[in-house]
Design a protein around this motif. Structure first.
Motif, PDB file in Angstrom:
ATOM      1  N   VAL A  61       0.849  -1.198   0.000  1.00 53.62           N
ATOM      2  CA  VAL A  61       0.000   0.000   0.000  1.00 53.62           C
ATOM      3  C   VAL A  61       0.886   1.251   0.000  1.00 53.62           C
ATOM      4  O   VAL A  61       0.645   2.203  -0.743  1.00 53.62           O
ATOM      5  CB  VAL A  61      -0.954   0.003   1.210  1.00 53.62           C
ATOM      6  N   ILE A  62       1.945   1.211   0.827  1.00 55.44           N
ATOM      7  CA  ILE A  62       2.833   2.385   0.906  1.00 55.44           C
ATOM      8  C   ILE A  62       3.438   2.680  -0.469  1.00 55.44           C
ATOM      9  O   ILE A  62       3.340   3.801  -0.979  1.00 55.44           O
ATOM     10  CB  ILE A  62       3.971   2.164   1.930  1.00 55.44           C
ATOM     11  N   ILE A  63       4.038   1.666  -1.097  1.00 53.57           N
ATOM     12  CA  ILE A  63       4.736   1.971  -2.355  1.00 53.57           C
ATOM     13  C   ILE A  63       3.755   2.342  -3.457  1.00 53.57           C
ATOM     14  O   ILE A  63       4.049   3.184  -4.292  1.00 53.57           O
ATOM     15  CB  ILE A  63       5.708   0.842  -2.796  1.00 53.57           C
ATOM     16  N   ALA A  64       2.554   1.741  -3.436  1.00 48.69           N
ATOM     17  CA  ALA A  64       1.568   2.108  -4.460  1.00 48.69           C
ATOM     18  C   ALA A  64       1.116   3.548  -4.258  1.00 48.69           C
ATOM     19  O   ALA A  64       1.029   4.327  -5.221  1.00 48.69           O
ATOM     20  CB  ALA A  64       0.372   1.162  -4.407  1.00 48.69           C
ATOM     21  N   SER A 260       9.334  -1.667  -9.386  1.00 47.38           N
ATOM     22  CA  SER A 260       8.645  -0.699 -10.247  1.00 47.38           C
ATOM     23  C   SER A 260       7.495  -1.361 -10.968  1.00 47.38           C
ATOM     24  O   SER A 260       6.429  -0.764 -11.139  1.00 47.38           O
ATOM     25  CB  SER A 260       9.624  -0.108 -11.269  1.00 47.38           C
ATOM     26  N   ALA A 261       7.722  -2.613 -11.413  1.00 43.03           N
ATOM     27  CA  ALA A 261       6.640  -3.341 -12.082  1.00 43.03           C
ATOM     28  C   ALA A 261       5.456  -3.478 -11.134  1.00 43.03           C
ATOM     29  O   ALA A 261       4.298  -3.258 -11.528  1.00 43.03           O
ATOM     30  CB  ALA A 261       7.136  -4.717 -12.525  1.00 43.03           C
ATOM     31  N   TYR A 262       5.711  -3.809  -9.885  1.00 47.01           N
ATOM     32  CA  TYR A 262       4.629  -3.962  -8.913  1.00 47.01           C
ATOM     33  C   TYR A 262       3.886  -2.634  -8.709  1.00 47.01           C
ATOM     34  O   TYR A 262       2.660  -2.580  -8.697  1.00 47.01           O
ATOM     35  CB  TYR A 262       5.160  -4.443  -7.554  1.00 47.01           C
ATOM     36  N   MET A 263       4.672  -1.564  -8.530  1.00 52.02           N
ATOM     37  CA  MET A 263       4.047  -0.255  -8.269  1.00 52.02           C
ATOM     38  C   MET A 263       3.163   0.145  -9.434  1.00 52.02           C
ATOM     39  O   MET A 263       2.011   0.550  -9.250  1.00 52.02           O
ATOM     40  CB  MET A 263       5.130   0.820  -8.087  1.00 52.02           C
ATOM     41  N   ILE A 264       3.717   0.024 -10.643  1.00 52.05           N
ATOM     42  CA  ILE A 264       2.952   0.416 -11.824  1.00 52.05           C
ATOM     43  C   ILE A 264       1.705  -0.440 -11.933  1.00 52.05           C
ATOM     44  O   ILE A 264       0.601   0.061 -12.169  1.00 52.05           O
ATOM     45  CB  ILE A 264       3.825   0.283 -13.088  1.00 52.05           C
ATOM     46  N   PHE A 265       1.869  -1.744 -11.712  1.00 50.52           N
ATOM     47  CA  PHE A 265       0.736  -2.653 -11.819  1.00 50.52           C
ATOM     48  C   PHE A 265      -0.368  -2.260 -10.838  1.00 50.52           C
ATOM     49  O   PHE A 265      -1.530  -2.123 -11.206  1.00 50.52           O
ATOM     50  CB  PHE A 265       1.212  -4.081 -11.558  1.00 50.52           C
ATOM     51  N   MET A 266       0.005  -2.052  -9.581  1.00 48.08           N
ATOM     52  CA  MET A 266      -1.003  -1.742  -8.555  1.00 48.08           C
ATOM     53  C   MET A 266      -1.731  -0.445  -8.877  1.00 48.08           C
ATOM     54  O   MET A 266      -2.961  -0.363  -8.781  1.00 48.08           O
ATOM     55  CB  MET A 266      -0.339  -1.637  -7.178  1.00 48.08           C
ATOM     56  N   VAL A 267      -0.968   0.568  -9.268  1.00 53.27           N
ATOM     57  CA  VAL A 267      -1.591   1.874  -9.515  1.00 53.27           C
ATOM     58  C   VAL A 267      -2.456   1.835 -10.777  1.00 53.27           C
ATOM     59  O   VAL A 267      -3.560   2.388 -10.794  1.00 53.27           O
ATOM     60  CB  VAL A 267      -0.507   2.969  -9.596  1.00 53.27           C
ATOM     61  N   GLY A 305       2.429  -8.254 -16.737  1.00 49.93           N
ATOM     62  CA  GLY A 305       2.794  -7.323 -17.803  1.00 49.93           C
ATOM     63  C   GLY A 305       1.655  -7.149 -18.792  1.00 49.93           C
ATOM     64  O   GLY A 305       1.313  -6.022 -19.178  1.00 49.93           O
ATOM     65  N   ALA A 306       1.037  -8.268 -19.192  1.00 48.55           N
ATOM     66  CA  ALA A 306      -0.048  -8.207 -20.163  1.00 48.55           C
ATOM     67  C   ALA A 306      -1.229  -7.422 -19.599  1.00 48.55           C
ATOM     68  O   ALA A 306      -1.850  -6.610 -20.294  1.00 48.55           O
ATOM     69  CB  ALA A 306      -0.476  -9.614 -20.557  1.00 48.55           C
ATOM     70  N   LEU A 307      -1.503  -7.665 -18.330  1.00 49.22           N
ATOM     71  CA  LEU A 307      -2.613  -6.950 -17.698  1.00 49.22           C
ATOM     72  C   LEU A 307      -2.323  -5.445 -17.627  1.00 49.22           C
ATOM     73  O   LEU A 307      -3.220  -4.613 -17.833  1.00 49.22           O
ATOM     74  CB  LEU A 307      -2.840  -7.518 -16.297  1.00 49.22           C
ATOM     75  N   ALA A 308      -1.059  -5.111 -17.346  1.00 41.18           N
ATOM     76  CA  ALA A 308      -0.694  -3.688 -17.299  1.00 41.18           C
ATOM     77  C   ALA A 308      -0.903  -3.040 -18.662  1.00 41.18           C
ATOM     78  O   ALA A 308      -1.421  -1.922 -18.758  1.00 41.18           O
ATOM     79  CB  ALA A 308       0.764  -3.533 -16.848  1.00 41.18           C
ATOM     80  N   ILE A 309      -0.514  -3.757 -19.725  1.00 38.54           N
ATOM     81  CA  ILE A 309      -0.731  -3.216 -21.076  1.00 38.54           C
ATOM     82  C   ILE A 309      -2.229  -3.050 -21.327  1.00 38.54           C
ATOM     83  O   ILE A 309      -2.698  -1.993 -21.760  1.00 38.54           O
ATOM     84  CB  ILE A 309      -0.136  -4.149 -22.157  1.00 38.54           C
ATOM     85  N   GLY A 310      -2.988  -4.112 -21.029  1.00 39.36           N
ATOM     86  CA  GLY A 310      -4.421  -4.092 -21.306  1.00 39.36           C
ATOM     87  C   GLY A 310      -5.139  -2.994 -20.549  1.00 39.36           C
ATOM     88  O   GLY A 310      -5.946  -2.243 -21.113  1.00 39.36           O
ATOM     89  N   MET A 311      -4.829  -2.870 -19.267  1.00 43.13           N
ATOM     90  CA  MET A 311      -5.484  -1.833 -18.459  1.00 43.13           C
ATOM     91  C   MET A 311      -5.130  -0.448 -18.992  1.00 43.13           C
ATOM     92  O   MET A 311      -5.984   0.423 -19.095  1.00 43.13           O
ATOM     93  CB  MET A 311      -5.051  -1.936 -16.997  1.00 43.13           C
TER      94      MET A 311
ATOM     95  N   ILE B 103       8.260  -6.421 -19.681  1.00 40.99           N
ATOM     96  CA  ILE B 103       8.157  -7.533 -18.736  1.00 40.99           C
ATOM     97  C   ILE B 103       7.661  -8.790 -19.442  1.00 40.99           C
ATOM     98  O   ILE B 103       8.185  -9.883 -19.242  1.00 40.99           O
ATOM     99  CB  ILE B 103       7.221  -7.145 -17.575  1.00 40.99           C
ATOM    100  N   VAL B 104       6.652  -8.610 -20.315  1.00 36.77           N
ATOM    101  CA  VAL B 104       6.115  -9.766 -21.052  1.00 36.77           C
ATOM    102  C   VAL B 104       7.205 -10.389 -21.921  1.00 36.77           C
ATOM    103  O   VAL B 104       7.453 -11.601 -21.867  1.00 36.77           O
ATOM    104  CB  VAL B 104       4.911  -9.342 -21.910  1.00 36.77           C
ATOM    105  N   LEU B 105       7.896  -9.540 -22.714  1.00 33.72           N
ATOM    106  CA  LEU B 105       8.921 -10.048 -23.635  1.00 33.72           C
ATOM    107  C   LEU B 105      10.012 -10.804 -22.886  1.00 33.72           C
ATOM    108  O   LEU B 105      10.371 -11.917 -23.255  1.00 33.72           O
ATOM    109  CB  LEU B 105       9.564  -8.873 -24.370  1.00 33.72           C
TER     110      LEU B 105
END
Lengths: 343, 290
Positions: A61-64, A260-267, A305-311, B103-105
């Motif tokens: 929660v903090i990093i997001a 960073s991947a986690y933060m971006i994903f969560m946000v 990663g795919a979900l981040a792109i899709g969202m 990340i996907v690649l």
């Protein structure tokens, strides 16, 4: 983020009023405050295993929330916040080695990282947009390599926090949990207050149009710097808490870009530029992580990663942002609403 | 003499870095977006070349020629599938989407090829070189890389300066909306730019794979180096890219000469120093600060 309804024409009988709170948001905010209070009693009820998991959730929660404050409000997309997470974790050793209590050391280390963020911003703010994003990554790598090349910090193999190993595990886990809860509450409150202040409006103006904001007198750089420092403090607190929670730190994982991947994903999942979104995103991410087990799997990361792109492409306002727009909801109001009397 | 050798090796390494940076710089110049999957696309190119060379039994150099158009199509797909939509939503989304793609690649490559490092066999060329004195040697592969980098940058310069599509690219880079008004299809221009950028990323990946071992996880590091090259050399300057590559390469090899642990740190330090003292880059024009 609230889209105000059109302002009433001048001929309207009663003037429009501007307000923040609605009955829904009053209830929700009080419920959240109550929830935080209830959570404080968790170590008395649950096993250390559960509180350890909740500690992980608080860190998420903090990093997001910090990444959202940076990107969603100040317009500073960074893929280098793991640099501050790592500094926060390693900074703990700096104080512990001088005889400071480990829990105090976590707080001091976070403040130290905040102080270090000021000179960092002098360099990083020379870059804008995507260049700032990768520039921060390069700076995080620089921090990592400095740590790896410092023998007293354990070099590449990492270091353990032995000062806490002696304490009874159950007691230690409860203490770490309380510290995490306290730091999360304090940081969320700090972001909330910051966004509700005059500066919050300035920040949104900067995010939407920095040149336009500057032209109406917003001090763009200092406003950005304040958020940057706050995000550094928060990231470092998350790093220190991770160390206290796991008792061991390795440069490659604590400075890893997966943060960073986690933060971006969560946000992105929760909703960029909303106060509630990242919290919801963190909870979703925590549950996903819990279901899929260990986070190292390649398919798991492919899915993220795919979900981040899709969202990003099809649901740019995230889960919460989409609902909030449709229902005109704001649980923890940071914006203003204009109420126009019906004539 | 060791120092001279370190500098020579650094210049050769700089050739690869310039190749990496060229596409990143082009895409930023035209679309104003940083493609965070650039490094992983380069790794994809390296793997395609390796697989093709092994499967058909041809020289990697010949395989590169076949892979380049494929990478160009990957670039068009990237533009049509992700970037065109993300660019319409706003600058931030293209960064988030390309980060997701990175990340996907990386993980798809990990899943297919495992985390083991491998290398691209180029026979005797990988070790052959011109021996000068006792400690300085000029590897032919390094010379070839630098020549290819110079040819690529020169070719790109000619393309941008002299051809119709080059004019269209420059017009779109300067002002996409106005370019549309005079009949330039920005979608087509962006697709071209993405195709060229991704193809050069593949070329860079292949040359990297010929000189040292590579693995699916090296993409992010290559992206960082490419980015540092762009900043060191100066934005929007193609020859700056070449100079930036050489400076980063020399910083790393000279740093390694001092102590092998300092190699990468030295590169980052030069990047930060340029950012601090010459933010417009070594060959860049002074930009107005906002």
């Amino acid at each position: 983020m609230t889209t105000a309804p059109p302002v009433a024409p001048a001929t309207a009988a009663a003037p429009s009023t501007i307000h923040r709170w609605t009955p829904v948001s009053r209830t929700a905010s009080s419920a959240l405050a109550a929830l935080l209070l209830v959570l404080a009693f968790a170590p008395l009820v649950f096993t250390p295993e559960v509180t350890a998991k909740l500690t992980t959730l608080f860190v998420l929660v903090i990093i997001a929330a910090m990444w959202n404050a940076l990107a969603g409000y100040a317009g500073l997309v960074s893929v280098g916040q793991q640099g501050f997470i790592g500094l926060g974790a390693y900074g703990v050793f700096l104080f512990v080695d001088r005889g400071v209590n480990p829990f105090v050391a976590v707080v001091l280390s976070a403040l130290l990282a905040g102080a270090l963020a000021v000179p960092t911003s002098l360099l990083a703010f020379r870059l804008t947009g995507g260049q700032f994003a990768i520039g921060m990554w390069a700076i995080a790598e620089f921090f990592r390599l400095v740590v790896v090349n410092t023998p007293s910090l354990g070099g590449g193999s990492g270091r353990s926090l032995t000062d806490l190993s002696a304490t009874d595990p159950a007691v230690r886990q409860a203490q770490v949990y309380w510290l995490a809860l306290a730091l999360m509450s304090a940081l969320l409150l700090a972001v909330f207050v910051l966004l509700r202040s005059r500066l919050g409006a300035s920040l949104e103006a900067i995010r939407d149009d920095p040149v336009g904001a500057a032209s109406v007198g917003v001090r763009v750089t200092s406003a950005k710097r304040l958020v940057f420092v706050l995000a550094a403090v928060g990231g470092a607190a998350a790093g220190g808490l991770t160390l206290a929670n796991t008792l061991r730190v390795q440069p490659d994982s604590i400075f890893g870009v997966h943060w960073s991947a986690y933060m971006i994903f969560m946000v992105v999942i929760g909703g960029l530029g909303t106060f509630e979104g990242p919290i919801i995103g963190a909870i979703v991410f925590f549950l996903v992580q819990d279901w899929f087990g260990d986070t190292g799997g390649t398919w798991y990361l492919i899915g993220l990663g795919a979900l981040a792109i899709g969202m990003t492409l099809w649901m740019p306002h995230g889960l919460w942002g989409t609902v909030a727009r449709r229902r005109d909801l704001e649980l923890l109001p940071v914006g203003y609403r204009v109420k126009t009397p019906v004539v | 003499m060791n120092w001279i050798n370190a500098i020579v090796q650094g210049v050769m390494l700089g050739g690869v870095y310039a190749l990496f940076a060229c596409g990143l710089s082009l895409m930023f110049g035209v679309m104003r977006t940083v493609n965070l999957s650039h490094g992983d696309l380069a790794v994809l190119g390296a793997f395609l070349v390796a697989v093709l060379a092994a499967a058909v039994g041809i020289s990697p150099f010949f395989a590169v020629l076949l892979v380049l158009p494929v990478m160009g199509l990957v670039g068009v797909a990237l533009q049509r599938g992700i970037l065109s939509k993300a660019l319409r939503t706003g600058g931030m989304s293209s960064m988030l989407a390309t980060f997701g793609l990175a990340i996907v690649l990386q993980n798809v490559l990990l899943e297919i090829f495992s985390a083991d490092s491998r290398s691209l066999e180029v026979g005797s060329l990988s070790t052959a070189g011109l021996q000068l004195g006792s400690s300085v040697s000029i590897p032919y592969l390094g010379v070839l890389t630098v020549v290819v980098a110079v040819a690529l940058l020169g070719g790109l310069q000619l393309l941008l300066a002299r051809t119709g599509i080059g004019r269209a690219i420059r017009a779109t880079a300067a002002d996409a909306d106005t370019a549309e008004l005079v009949g330039i299809d920005s979608r087509r221009v962006y697709a071209w730019a993405a195709a060229i950028a991704v193809a050069t990323a593949g070329l860079a990946g292949a040359f990297f794979a010929m000189r040292s071992s590579f693995s699916p996880s090296m993409g992010p590091t290559q992206l960082l180096f490419a980015f540092e090259v762009v900043v060191i050399g100066g934005l929007g300057s193609l020859w700056g890219t070449l100079v930036g590559g050489m400076v980063l390469g020399v910083a790393q090899t000279v740093g390694a000469q001092v102590d092998p642990r300092f190699s990468i740190v030295a590169g980052h330090a030069v990047f930060l120093a340029v950012l601090a003292f010459r933010p417009q880059g070594l060959l860049g024009m002074r930009r107005s600060r906002t």
